[in-house]
Design an enzyme around this catalytic site. Structure first.
Site, PDB file in Angstrom:
ATOM      1  CB  THR B 153      -9.271 -50.418 -64.097  1.00 56.56           C
ATOM      2  OG1 THR B 153      -8.075 -51.110 -64.439  1.00 56.56           O
ATOM      3  CG2 THR B 153      -8.929 -49.034 -63.586  1.00 56.56           C
ATOM      4  CB  SER B 159      -1.704 -49.697 -59.239  1.00 57.58           C
ATOM      5  OG  SER B 159      -1.327 -48.887 -60.329  1.00 57.58           O
ATOM      6  N   GLY B 192     -12.072 -50.624 -72.415  1.00 54.97           N
ATOM      7  CA  GLY B 192     -12.361 -50.697 -73.837  1.00 54.97           C
ATOM      8  C   GLY B 192     -13.640 -51.492 -74.044  1.00 54.97           C
ATOM      9  NE  ARG B 326      15.913 -31.571 -94.171  1.00 60.62           N
ATOM     10  CZ  ARG B 326      15.126 -30.693 -94.791  1.00 60.62           C
ATOM     11  NH1 ARG B 326      14.594 -31.005 -95.971  1.00 60.62           N
ATOM     12  NH2 ARG B 326      14.882 -29.517 -94.252  1.00 60.62           N
ATOM     13  N   GLY B 416      10.539 -30.518 -88.500  1.00 64.67           N
ATOM     14  CA  GLY B 416       9.144 -30.175 -88.744  1.00 64.67           C
ATOM     15  C   GLY B 416       8.398 -31.297 -89.450  1.00 64.67           C
ATOM     16  CB  THR B 437      -0.778 -45.649 -67.562  1.00 66.42           C
ATOM     17  OG1 THR B 437       0.039 -44.483 -67.477  1.00 66.42           O
ATOM     18  CG2 THR B 437      -1.776 -45.671 -66.412  1.00 66.42           C
ATOM     19  CD  GLU B 439      -2.720 -55.793 -69.749  1.00 63.57           C
ATOM     20  OE1 GLU B 439      -2.131 -56.514 -68.930  1.00 63.57           O
ATOM     21  OE2 GLU B 439      -3.825 -56.063 -70.239  1.00 63.57           O
ATOM     22  CG  ASP B 441       2.081 -46.637 -62.842  1.00 63.90           C
ATOM     23  OD1 ASP B 441       1.715 -45.638 -63.481  1.00 63.90           O
ATOM     24  OD2 ASP B 441       3.130 -46.685 -62.164  1.00 63.90           O
TER      25      ASP B 441
END
Lengths: 693, 693
Positions: B153, B159, B192, B326, B416, B437, B439, B441
């Protein structure tokens, strides 16, 4: 955020001479609404870097920073407008919220921390307390001398406030209330200012006197020693720790072990206890009393609605500006790549959300006017208050979900760059996530709205006259006919005759849109009401079952009602737009919103025979046409939000992308010109490949 | 996560004797699929706390921790299965991914960092390089002695890989390639291992020899001095800084200023340059060559698909377990509050997503088998590879969006508590955000799928026989008739006659569901193909405009295709379920998935006359019925995912909620028994209020 070179239409959008233009300054003036000066002041003030979110801080640093920023706000931030004039405020409620809503652009943590201090803690003293409390307790709360927590929610009860388990038992011997937490589920939880900074709290507890429970009331309870920061005797708590966002706020838990507070610290506007323990209230009905108390806190929902709409604006400014500069893939031209916003799918992702954001801007302005009317006393009837609460309960869920959806769409529309914190979309979304839950869980609020609509409907139905009844029955019949009687459908299909142009003209018509949106709400509520009527006299468990069976439709009906509110507000807003070109573009945008709502619910309209298949098809094709028309105006429409780079603070929206692409294109042009650009492999004859070295 | 007391149906769900039960162990066995042993080993290994995400770390600490964890993985993590046996691997491709996909449960940052090292960097050397590279470069990459970046990239091209601007110009004089970054947009970005840890990179660049460009090729380029961590001469870069998630990975940017690498460091499996500069390739067509190279990296998409489905499982385990414990608001009983999952709307939020998650589990297993077939060489034809790439391009977008949607729904369903990091939902969602996004888009991938479908369609159309052609035309005609000819509609409405029972029976039928889902894909593609045919011979800009006008429908058609893939996989999966009760419940779940897809596209089915209004209504009512049937089995269905508390690591899913509620209920029972509970205000006569003290 204006990028002049991109303000005018680019590649994909072909313009004609008659193409209207948007008067950005005029539109900005309209969007800023009645409190435009306050909003402009607030934005100027919030351009101050001291107030801006600094990314990458630890939660501890962020909390400390936000407390410092809160102190700046307390001194320079004009945060007291909603408070009484005699205490240094201005009794100016609408303006106070308009200003408060802008704080989000600095840092949502700062906005919410301010909301806890002035919107909840101090406001509770103001609205639930009386003159003695205002004199004794308000000044320190207003000045932030006493940072306070708003201790309502408990671990075991968030939405169901009436079931809170903390008790405040009156002891006539000492004329004190004993605040007590009976078990772990009764711990107060998620309270801003509770983990670190709060030295007092407004605690909601079941008031018990003489063995009788009088329901939830609010008490002023000191919780920490301001010097040492230690909890006071009998008070304990925990830090809620890291959260998905808003980590600039010290949310925490509190418990009370037989903590005694003087009788006078009951905030007694709606319920008081005499020295001898006699309970009295201006509101006899416990139910009405409870809802009246909670009603005074509606500003929380109102201001969240305004704040998240501002966040959606920021996301759209970034995504549209970047989408107007970023290029990817070539189409018509072999060299110049296509600007993202010229792709139809990119328009689909952003423009309908832009349209809904406009609808929210106008709807919020209306709600803020209603809020100001109620709290200024100008329009303060029970009905005014109930209407305001219903509108807030309808808009807060819709706008918080819309903002999350818009920020995510903006994030994805910006690709990998959208994921970088420097472009702010991810942090804003993370902070806003919980807005869908606090100040009333969205799904619970929508059910309140639906119940209100049902109540109105069945009142109508009770007091309905012969004609009305006839109309209602006829409506049901016609409705049924649409599914049962082929003829009815035949007639309708024939009447459309698949004439797309006429059909589009029809959909563009304001009355048609109003009719479609209104009819859906009324029909859904009527259907639910009819289905629920037997539940009224059914045994409790059967009634519960029937109600539960309708729960999903109830929520859908409330959403439909919210869509109608938004559309009506947008439509009313058009009248304020005096510039013809701007009004024309904004009318397209209103149509895009209205038809997007219809498209989202197209199956409903088809099933109920409100639209024929032929006409339903034209909904989508007309939306496509609107996207092409609106595309050249997208930048103007986000510029009109009136935020500058100092508010948006996203690198990709700064114009850098365009500069870099120009640098790249210039390089390539040079290379092509001076023949240094590599020749294409395909162009080469096999022979060429060899022995060039 | 099993909570026995909740395993059996609760309040809202009434059971009959014939109620089937789920054999959780058997279902888990089925879901774990062909590589169940590898998955079980991986999960046992990943229970190790040394590998778990520690929340609240600074990005720097998190990066360092993940690097340490990566070293543990390199030694103990069995990460080399996909590599050649002679180099210590196992040539076992499916198993390698099955194992790798589980790493997400420890920390998505660890999974992606491992993916960069072994799935991209080392894999590129393996698949794009040849024996010399495998011998010289693979061992150090496999052992993590050389942490590497995958430099594909660029800032200007994500892309559109074919348009990368980095150049690798061959210099026959020194037999070197000169790697160069011509301008800022050509900087490699989002890589990375590039910001800190990488000492080498596989760099994708335009190969130029003798003034001819041969397209994108991969080169092995050392970038840092392993001792000092300094960039090597001519190499530079930047840290991408904070991101919305995955901050355990050191993403960064790289640029190259005339960096020279030896000729042999071109990864030359699909293209080579002789000493004299002669270019040669086993694949003559530049286009096919390019896609073949990229195709070898399909495992990235395949493994993301599996990983995000595992994340969706974790989210659902937490939300369903908490929803089964809950309680909020009372309904039938005055004292016992209702369990959240007994609310119809709560079921609506979670169960259809549970159904889709099951569909993804089965679909991923199928894709993994296809992947293993291709990479093991067992089924490695061009068509096999193209099919695999199309399936991956269809499933990766669907599953990544589904996982984000499911984690958000789970977050909101937990209120919460869902926002607290200790319950993990927010961190998982933040980390997974960018999976939509990278590998590929999602929106771009879906367009590739649609183009493949179109190509198939027009091939069919070209080589279509008379009957087929007739069938196609008839289909079109019938379709049109549905909109134009009242009679056609009349007939259909009459034939349904609004008999809901028969209609439901019809929808429950597997063939009906298949027909509805298949028909939609075929019809959409046929409509698009027909609309695009004129574009084939139109001038470039006109063709671009026509294609753009279809872009949104193209994406929708690709989604419809993915829905069909998912449904078919789920349906095929049912055959593996031998226990009758389990199969019955799973068939309901499959129906829920299938009908949810139909409900989502109900307007399309109505407009195209595939469903009458009466039948369309029954889709929703049957979904409601399925929700009630499935609700008692929800806990079993998430337990069958086979993850333990050591994998889920969410406090609210630990059973603590139930314990605390029991404590509260016990307290209230005691209070009612011993009369210490406050009496109700309403019960009191006015007199009573007075002088009790």
């Amino acid at each position: 955020m204006t990028v002049l070179s991109e303000r005018r239409p680019t590649g994909g959008a072909r313009q004609v001479a008659s193409e209207p233009t948007v008067d950005v300054a005029h539109l900005e003036h309209v969007l800023l609404g009645r409190w435009r000066d306050v909003r402009r002041e607030a934005r100027a003030f919030l351009a101050d870097p001291r107030l801006h979110r600094v990314e990458g801080m630890s939660s501890a640093e962020h909390r400390a920073t936000v407390l410092e920023q809160l102190r700046i706000l307390a001194v320079e931030g004009d945060v007291l407008r909603a408070f009484p004039t005699e205490l240094g405020g201005a009794d100016d409620h609408g303006a106070a919220l308009a200003r408060f809503e802008e704080v989000l652009v600095a840092d949502p943590s700062l906005q919410i921390k301010a909301g806890v201090q002035w919107g909840l803690f101090a406001s509770a003293i103001l609205h639930l307390g009386t003159e003695d409390h205002h004199r004794r307790l308000l000044p320190a709360a207003m000045s932030l001398e006493v940072p306070g927590a708003f201790a309502m929610t408990e671990a075991g009860h968030g939405s169901d406030v009436a079931s809170l388990a903390t008790t405040a038992t009156y002891d006539p011997a000492t004329e004190e209330f004993v605040i007590h937490t009976p078990y772990r589920q009764a711990w107060k939880d998620y309270l801003g200012n509770a983990a670190l900074h709060g030295t007092a709290a407004v605690v909601f507890a079941q008031l018990v006197s003489g063995g009788v429970g009088y329901g939830v009331h609010a008490f002023y309870v000191p919780i920490r020693n301001p010097e040492t920061g230690e909890f006071l005797p009998g008070v304990g708590g925990e830090d809620d720790g890291l959260k998905g966002g808003l980590n600039g706020i010290d949310n925490g838990r509190l418990w009370f072990d037989h903590v005694r507070v003087p009788r006078r610290d009951l905030l007694n506007r709606y319920g008081d206890v005499a020295p001898d323990g006699t309970y009295s209230s201006p509101i006899a009905s416990p139910g009405r009393r409870f809802f009246t108390m909670l009603g005074t806190l509606v500003q929380g929902r109102v201001s969240l609605d305004g704040a998240v709409v501002n966040a959606a604006k920021l996301g759209l400014i970034t995504a549209v500006t970047y989408g107007n500069q970023r290029r990817q893939f070539t189409a018509a031209s072999p060299h110049d790549e296509v600007v993202l916003l010229d792709y139809a799918e990119h328009q689909r992702r952003l423009l309908p959300r832009l349209a809904q954001t406009y609808a929210h801007v106008f709807a919020h302005e209306r709600m803020l006017e209603a809020f100001d009317g109620v709290f200024s006393g100008a329009h303060d009837s029970d009905e005014d208050r109930q209407d305001l609460e219903t509108i807030a309960a309808a808009l807060k869920p819709t706008s918080t979900w819309h903002a999350l959806d818009t920020l995510q769409a903006a994030r994805e529309a910006c690709g990998g760059a959208g994921f970088l914190t420097e472009n702010r979309l991810v942090s804003l979304r993370a902070d806003l996530d919980v807005y869908a839950t606090f100040e009333g869980d969205n799904t619970v609020l929508l059910q309140l709205v639906a119940k209100r609509l049902l109540a109105d409907w069945s009142k109508d139905f009770a007091g309905i006259d012969a004609t009305g009844l006839a109309k209602y029955v006829a409506g049901r019949a016609a409705d049924a006919a649409m599914h049962r009687t082929p003829l009815a459908r035949v007639v309708q299909v024939l009447s459309d005759g698949g004439d797309v142009r006429r059909s589009v003209g029809h959909l563009r018509d304001t009355e048609t849109q109003r009719e479609l949106l209104t009819d859906r709400v009324e029909t859904m509520i009527a259907e639910i009401g009819t289905a629920l009527r037997p539940a009224m006299k059914a045994p409790k468990d059967e009634a519960a079952r029937r109600f539960n069976a309708q729960q999903h439709v109830l929520v859908e009906a409330a959403r439909a009602h919210a869509d109608l509110l938004l559309w009506e507000a947008f439509t009313a807003g058009l009248a304020q737009v005096t510039d013809p070109g701007t009004r024309r573009v904004l009318t397209w945008l209103r149509d895009l919103f209205g038809l997007s709502v219809v498209e989202r619910n197209l199956a409903w309209y088809l099933i109920h025979g409100r639209l024929s298949a032929a006409r339903a098809r034209t909904v989508t094709s007309y939306i496509d046409r609107l996207l092409t028309r609106l595309r050249p105006h997208a930048q103007d429409l986000v510029d009109a939000f009136g935020y500058g780079p100092e508010h948006v603070r996203a690198v990709i929206a700064s114009g850098v992308e365009e500069q870099r692409q120009e640098e790249a294109r210039a390089y390539q042009r040079r290379a092509r010109a001076d023949g240094t650009a590599p020749r294409s492999e395909k162009a080469e004859r096999p022979a060429h490949g060899r022995s060039r070295g």
